[in-house]
Design a protein around this motif. Structure first.
Motif, short mmCIF file in Angstrom:
data_model
loop_
_atom_site.label_atom_id
_atom_site.label_comp_id
_atom_site.label_asym_id
_atom_site.label_seq_id
_atom_site.Cartn_x
_atom_site.Cartn_y
_atom_site.Cartn_z
N THR A 31 -36.44 12.32 -6.66
CA THR A 31 -36.98 11.27 -5.79
C THR A 31 -36.67 9.88 -6.31
O THR A 31 -36.47 9.66 -7.50
CB THR A 31 -38.50 11.41 -5.63
OG1 THR A 31 -39.13 11.23 -6.90
CG2 THR A 31 -38.87 12.75 -5.05
N ASN A 32 -36.66 8.96 -5.37
CA ASN A 32 -36.47 7.54 -5.68
C ASN A 32 -37.61 6.79 -5.00
O ASN A 32 -37.59 6.61 -3.79
CB ASN A 32 -35.11 7.07 -5.15
CG ASN A 32 -34.79 5.66 -5.55
OD1 ASN A 32 -35.47 5.07 -6.37
ND2 ASN A 32 -33.75 5.11 -4.96
N GLY A 33 -38.61 6.43 -5.75
CA GLY A 33 -39.78 5.76 -5.18
C GLY A 33 -40.91 6.74 -4.97
O GLY A 33 -40.83 7.91 -5.30
N LYS A 34 -41.98 6.22 -4.38
CA LYS A 34 -43.19 7.02 -4.17
C LYS A 34 -43.02 7.88 -2.92
O LYS A 34 -42.59 7.41 -1.87
CB LYS A 34 -44.39 6.09 -4.01
CG LYS A 34 -45.71 6.81 -3.92
CD LYS A 34 -46.85 5.81 -3.84
CE LYS A 34 -48.20 6.47 -3.86
NZ LYS A 34 -48.49 7.29 -2.72
N PHE A 42 -35.49 11.33 3.35
CA PHE A 42 -34.08 11.65 3.51
C PHE A 42 -33.40 11.52 2.15
O PHE A 42 -33.95 10.95 1.22
CB PHE A 42 -33.42 10.72 4.53
CG PHE A 42 -33.38 9.28 4.09
CD1 PHE A 42 -32.24 8.75 3.52
CD2 PHE A 42 -34.48 8.45 4.26
CE1 PHE A 42 -32.20 7.41 3.11
CE2 PHE A 42 -34.45 7.12 3.87
CZ PHE A 42 -33.30 6.60 3.29
N ARG A 43 -32.19 12.05 2.06
CA ARG A 43 -31.41 11.93 0.83
C ARG A 43 -30.54 10.68 0.98
O ARG A 43 -29.72 10.58 1.89
CB ARG A 43 -30.55 13.17 0.58
CG ARG A 43 -29.92 13.18 -0.79
CD ARG A 43 -29.17 14.47 -1.09
NE ARG A 43 -30.02 15.64 -1.13
CZ ARG A 43 -30.73 16.04 -2.20
NH1 ARG A 43 -30.71 15.32 -3.31
NH2 ARG A 43 -31.45 17.13 -2.15
N ASN A 44 -30.71 9.71 0.06
CA ASN A 44 -29.96 8.45 0.15
C ASN A 44 -28.53 8.59 -0.39
O ASN A 44 -28.13 9.67 -0.83
CB ASN A 44 -30.73 7.31 -0.54
CG ASN A 44 -30.86 7.48 -2.04
OD1 ASN A 44 -30.09 8.20 -2.68
ND2 ASN A 44 -31.83 6.81 -2.62
N GLU A 45 -27.80 7.49 -0.37
CA GLU A 45 -26.39 7.50 -0.80
C GLU A 45 -26.21 7.92 -2.24
O GLU A 45 -25.16 8.44 -2.63
CB GLU A 45 -25.77 6.10 -0.63
CG GLU A 45 -25.94 5.45 0.72
CD GLU A 45 -27.29 4.76 0.87
OE1 GLU A 45 -27.82 4.17 -0.09
OE2 GLU A 45 -27.84 4.82 1.99
N SER A 46 -27.22 7.70 -3.05
CA SER A 46 -27.16 8.07 -4.48
C SER A 46 -27.57 9.52 -4.72
O SER A 46 -27.56 9.98 -5.85
CB SER A 46 -28.06 7.15 -5.30
OG SER A 46 -27.67 5.80 -5.14
N GLY A 47 -27.99 10.21 -3.66
CA GLY A 47 -28.39 11.61 -3.78
C GLY A 47 -29.87 11.82 -4.02
O GLY A 47 -30.32 12.95 -4.16
N TYR A 48 -30.64 10.73 -4.08
CA TYR A 48 -32.08 10.85 -4.30
C TYR A 48 -32.84 10.96 -2.98
O TYR A 48 -32.39 10.47 -1.94
CB TYR A 48 -32.61 9.62 -5.05
CG TYR A 48 -32.22 9.59 -6.49
CD1 TYR A 48 -32.87 10.36 -7.44
CD2 TYR A 48 -31.18 8.76 -6.93
CE1 TYR A 48 -32.52 10.33 -8.77
CE2 TYR A 48 -30.80 8.73 -8.26
CZ TYR A 48 -31.48 9.51 -9.17
OH TYR A 48 -31.11 9.49 -10.49
N ILE A 49 -34.00 11.61 -3.04
CA ILE A 49 -34.88 11.71 -1.89
C ILE A 49 -35.75 10.47 -1.86
O ILE A 49 -36.35 10.10 -2.86
CB ILE A 49 -35.77 12.98 -2.01
CG1 ILE A 49 -34.92 14.24 -2.13
CG2 ILE A 49 -36.74 13.08 -0.83
CD1 ILE A 49 -33.99 14.48 -0.98
#
Length: 75
Positions: A31-34, A42-49
């Motif tokens: 994850t990226n963020g809370k 969603f999965r962002n460009e960096s691959g994080y949720i």
């Protein structure tokens, strides 16, 4: 972009549903963020949720509206 709905979070696992109702699991380390139960993610460009805040707000408003309608019609 594929979106997922967060059903619950247990220990280090995020349990989601995809748009077809299938259960998808992610590790909290992805994850990226809370992330909270009920969020649209969603999965962002960096691959994080990460949370889609606009879609989450729209979904929560729709659920709230449906709840009000159901309670109103039960009386």
């Amino acid at each position: 972009m594929e979106k997922f709905f967060v059903d619950r979070i247990e220990e280090n696992t995020i349990f989601c549903e995809d748009e077809n109702g299938e259960e998808i699991r992610f590790d909290l380390s992805e994850t990226n963020g809370k992330i909270s139960e009920g969020d649209v993610v969603f999965r962002n460009e960096s691959g994080y949720i990460q949370t889609d805040f606009k879609a989450t707000l729209k979904r929560k408003k729709k659920i709230s509206s449906l709840k009000k309608y159901i309670y109103k019609t039960k009386k």
